[in-house]
Write a protein that holds these residues in place. Structure first.
Motif, PDB file in Angstrom:
ATOM      1  N   GLN A 123       0.835  -1.200   0.000  1.00  0.00           N
ATOM      2  CA  GLN A 123       0.000   0.000   0.000  1.00  0.00           C
ATOM      3  C   GLN A 123       0.872   1.252   0.000  1.00  0.00           C
ATOM      4  N   ASP A 124       1.790   1.241  -0.964  1.00  0.00           N
ATOM      5  CA  ASP A 124       2.778   2.316  -1.090  1.00  0.00           C
ATOM      6  C   ASP A 124       3.116   2.453  -2.572  1.00  0.00           C
ATOM      7  N   VAL A 125       2.926   3.644  -3.117  1.00  0.00           N
ATOM      8  CA  VAL A 125       3.236   3.880  -4.527  1.00  0.00           C
ATOM      9  C   VAL A 125       4.696   3.563  -4.835  1.00  0.00           C
ATOM     10  N   ASP A 126       5.572   3.744  -3.863  1.00  0.00           N
ATOM     11  CA  ASP A 126       7.000   3.472  -4.063  1.00  0.00           C
ATOM     12  C   ASP A 126       7.369   2.027  -3.754  1.00  0.00           C
ATOM     13  N   GLY A 127       6.378   1.208  -3.429  1.00  0.00           N
ATOM     14  CA  GLY A 127       6.661  -0.147  -2.972  1.00  0.00           C
ATOM     15  C   GLY A 127       7.285  -1.055  -4.018  1.00  0.00           C
ATOM     16  N   GLY A 128       7.171  -0.723  -5.300  1.00  0.00           N
ATOM     17  CA  GLY A 128       7.731  -1.576  -6.348  1.00  0.00           C
ATOM     18  C   GLY A 128       8.939  -0.973  -7.033  1.00  0.00           C
ATOM     19  N   ASP A 129       9.525   0.054  -6.430  1.00  0.00           N
ATOM     20  CA  ASP A 129      10.623   0.772  -7.091  1.00  0.00           C
ATOM     21  C   ASP A 129      11.793  -0.133  -7.451  1.00  0.00           C
ATOM     22  N   GLN A 130      12.079  -1.136  -6.608  1.00  0.00           N
ATOM     23  CA  GLN A 130      13.275  -1.953  -6.836  1.00  0.00           C
ATOM     24  C   GLN A 130      13.217  -2.683  -8.160  1.00  0.00           C
ATOM     25  N   HIS A 131      12.018  -2.979  -8.651  1.00  0.00           N
ATOM     26  CA  HIS A 131      11.910  -3.723  -9.907  1.00  0.00           C
ATOM     27  C   HIS A 131      12.269  -2.849 -11.110  1.00  0.00           C
ATOM     28  N   PHE A 132      12.146  -1.549 -10.985  1.00  0.00           N
ATOM     29  CA  PHE A 132      12.550  -0.648 -12.071  1.00  0.00           C
ATOM     30  C   PHE A 132      14.059  -0.423 -12.064  1.00  0.00           C
TER      31      PHE A 132
END
Length: 488
Positions: free
Chosen positions: A68-77
């Protein structure tokens, strides 16, 4: 499942390997059934490869939702990727209500995950549509603005498929409506896999009235149409209920308590308004009704909740509903024998605003009418059209226009008693045409009635009434339209 959702996902671990393991195990199991089945499975996967988002996008969306965090998937980018990796040609996500469709729900979920990917098929028990909008789509938008071309293209092209009944479809449409309000365009269009009892939204947009027995091939056809079907639009309607303070109401899922009571103060109220009021608001897409039909629906829902073993699927639901209707006074009890069964004119007054008109106009409630329906779709009660296909000369005589789902108007009609309603539903006679309206104002006062029964899109509730104070229901069109995909 909750524990898994709360775990953070790091760049090198976990999500990718877990997903890969699941697919490997399925392929291995399929190989055990023979080379032909394995080849078929591989062929189906290849047929729908154009629907599958790149893995880094799928995992980023899922992690953003889980945390529940917009930045929660940053590592995949931030992981190394080949520039040759293609973007998804026609990206879709699926929301599935596994409780719908009887025994088909869980099997359908697995089938869709096999055809597309596990991360693009959301079980509504685990991922709510507002979480997808606020975190999953927002993750794509963030990286699109940061220059990720694939995230930008996916966000622009993404489509949504909803597997469920009308209530599930309305839930998803309502959450996607947040995008309109926040200016986050385009809004993904919605296709439907009908798993409910009535499926009137599905019928209205060409997706059928039931889930077919040959569902494996039907799913493939549905996915094809969902990615190529033309876009169309649907009006939605905002309801505000203002009731005397201190009263208790058990509202349906679609009706929420609110601090603001946005009702028109310029129209004089016939009763009195107390100093303290309670307010509820919600949105409907198909119909709003008041009266005996809602009372029957309310009783049926309570019966089904108390004895769930009675309702095991759409057919049994309809049989029980019909039997329950026949046991009520709408069919068999004379109005005179019970004050609670008299016509709605005893408790209800109606005002409407017609198309392109800013003034409220009073509408007479016929004395024989015991249920009033404001209808948005052409389909009501599992595919019936009680408004009817009216002839041009009749439309002109009554000041009506041809009804459409995106014309900004509701069709208001009345049902006199159960027999009348039954003949209307089989299209032997027409409903009691009352008005077409761009806005509707209902005022309820109790008298000898203690409760009224109302419903929105099949969700009924019992509304307490006062003989002294008025309950106000106001219906206005939502300023933006829902975006649908035509299945025709």
């Amino acid at each position: 499942m909750e524990k898994d959702m709360d775990k953070p996902t790091s760049a090198g671990d976990s999500s990718t390997s877990r997903t890969g393991t699941r697919f490997i195990s399925r392929d291995t199991a399929t190989m055990g059934c023979g080379f032909s089945n394995f080849t078929t499975f591989r062929g189906e996967k290849q047929d729908f490869a154009r629907l599958v988002m790149p893995q880094y996008l799928r995992l980023a969306i899922l992690d953003s939702i889980r945390k529940q965090d917009v930045d929660g998937g940053d590592q995949h980018f931030q992981m190394p990727r080949s520039d040759d990796d293609p973007c998804c040609e026609t990206p879709i996500v699926v929301f599935i209500n596994p409780n719908s469709g009887g025994r088909h729900g869980p099997v359908l979920k697995e089938r869709l995950q096999n055809l597309i990917s596990e991360e693009q098929v959301f079980d509504l028990h685990d991922v709510k549509p507002h979480e997808f909008v606020r975190y999953g789509l927002a993750c794509l938008e963030k990286w699109a603005e940061s220059g990720d071309a694939c995230a930008k293209e996916t966000r622009m092209k993404i489509r949504v498929v909803v597997a469920g009944g009308d209530g599930t479809v309305g839930w998803v449409l309502g959450c996607l409506g947040e995008l309109h309000q926040e200016g986050r365009l385009p809004v993904p269009p919605v296709a439907i896999i009908p798993l409910g009892t009535g499926n009137d939204l599905s019928r209205s947009f060409g997706w059928g009235g039931s889930f077919p027995f040959s569902w494996k091939s039907a799913i493939k056809r549905t996915l094809q149409r969902a990615t190529t079907g033309p876009i169309c639009h649907l009006d939605s309607w905002h309801v505000v209920v203002q009731m005397p303070g201190g009263e208790v109401v058990d509202p349906p899922h679609s009706l929420k308590a609110t601090e603001e009571c946005d009702v028109d103060q310029t129209l004089k109220i016939e009763g009195h308004v107390p100093d303290k009021v309670n307010c509820y608001q919600g949105v409907f897409y198909n119909y709003f009704s008041i009266g005996m039909d809602a009372q029957v629906a309310y009783g049926f829902h309570n019966l089904r909740n108390d004895k769930p073993y009675l309702a095991q699927g759409p057919i049994s639901n309809k049989i029980i509903y019909s039997g329950y209707s026949c046991s009520q006074g709408w069919f068999l009890t004379p109005c005179m024998s019970d004050p609670s069964l008299r016509g709605l004119c005893n408790i209800l007054s109606i005002h409407v605003k017609r198309a392109n008109c800013s003034e409220w106009e009073p509408i007479t409630v016929p004395g024989s009418v015991r249920a009033i329906v404001a209808l948005n779709l052409h389909s009501y009660g599992s595919g019936r059209n009680p408004w009817g296909n009216l002839k041009p000369e009749y439309l002109e005589k009554r000041g009506f226009v041809e009804a459409h789902v995106d014309d900004g108007l509701l069709e208001i009609f009345g049902l006199k008693q159960g027999w009348h309603a039954s003949f209307v539903m089989v299209e032997l006679i027409s409903a009691k045409h009352i008005a077409q309206a761009a806005s509707i104002r209902l005022e309820l006062r109790g008298g000898e009635w203690r409760d009224a029964f109302l419903q929105m899109d099949g969700e009924p509730w019992k509304q307490p009434m006062s003989s002294e104070y008025s309950t106000i229901v106001e219906i206005k069109r939502v300023p933006f339209q829902s975006v649908m995909i035509s299945g025709d």
